[in-house]
Motif scaffolding. Structure first.
Motif, short mmCIF file in Angstrom:
data_model
loop_
_atom_site.label_atom_id
_atom_site.label_comp_id
_atom_site.label_asym_id
_atom_site.label_seq_id
_atom_site.Cartn_x
_atom_site.Cartn_y
_atom_site.Cartn_z
N ARG A 29 -5.72 13.39 -0.32
CA ARG A 29 -5.30 12.04 0.08
C ARG A 29 -5.59 11.08 -1.06
N ARG B 150 -6.51 1.38 -4.65
CA ARG B 150 -7.71 2.07 -4.16
C ARG B 150 -8.49 1.16 -3.26
N GLN B 151 -8.93 1.70 -2.15
CA GLN B 151 -9.71 0.93 -1.15
C GLN B 151 -11.15 0.79 -1.56
N PRO C 244 0.82 -1.21 0.00
CA PRO C 244 0.00 0.00 0.00
C PRO C 244 0.86 1.27 0.00
N THR D 83 0.33 5.53 0.29
CA THR D 83 -0.59 6.62 0.60
C THR D 83 0.12 7.94 0.36
N GLU E 143 -4.83 6.75 -2.04
CA GLU E 143 -4.30 5.46 -1.64
C GLU E 143 -4.22 4.53 -2.84
#
Length: 121
Positions: free
Chosen positions: A115, A120-121, A105, A107, A117
């Motif tokens: 922000r 992608r979550q 991951p 960030t 990540e």
């Protein structure tokens, strides 16, 4: 026991140097921070090197500090910029060079609440 611990904790909080509170985390003084995590197999080294190279060439970067925090190479890059406007631009540039599916991951955060990540979550 509890009555003894509360005054002790209060004293320790007051006795701690102010700089300890100023260094709350890598994003505290960073215009942009890039955090490289891992899934028990190390960070995405290729992505890390791409980001470091991009930051080294960018004239809006005043300085970059690398803070290692994990046993498998987990690192946070703290980027200080020359002007506040450089933070938003660098956020976009860093985000653009990251792979869609990194090895671990990643960030990216910038001042102003930006922000991103990956993955992608």
């Amino acid at each position: 026991m509890r009555s003894f611990l509360l005054p002790l904790l209060g004293f320790l909080a007051l006795a701690a140097p102010a700089s300890a509170f100023a260094q709350a985390g890598p994003g505290a003084e960073c215009a942009v921070s890039v955090r490289f995590g891992s899934y028990a197999m190390g960070i995405d080294q290729a992505a890390f090197e791409r980001v470091r190279g991009l930051l080294a060439r960018d004239r809006g970067v005043r300085g970059v500090e690398a803070q290692r925090w994990g046993r498998e190479g987990e690192t946070t890059l703290c980027v200080r910029t020359r002007r506040p406007a450089d933070a938003r631009r660098l956020f976009g540039r860093v985000k653009a060079v990251l792979p869609a599916r990194p090895r671990g991951p990643i960030t990216v955060e910038a001042r102003g609440g930006l922000r991103f990540e990956a993955p992608r979550q």
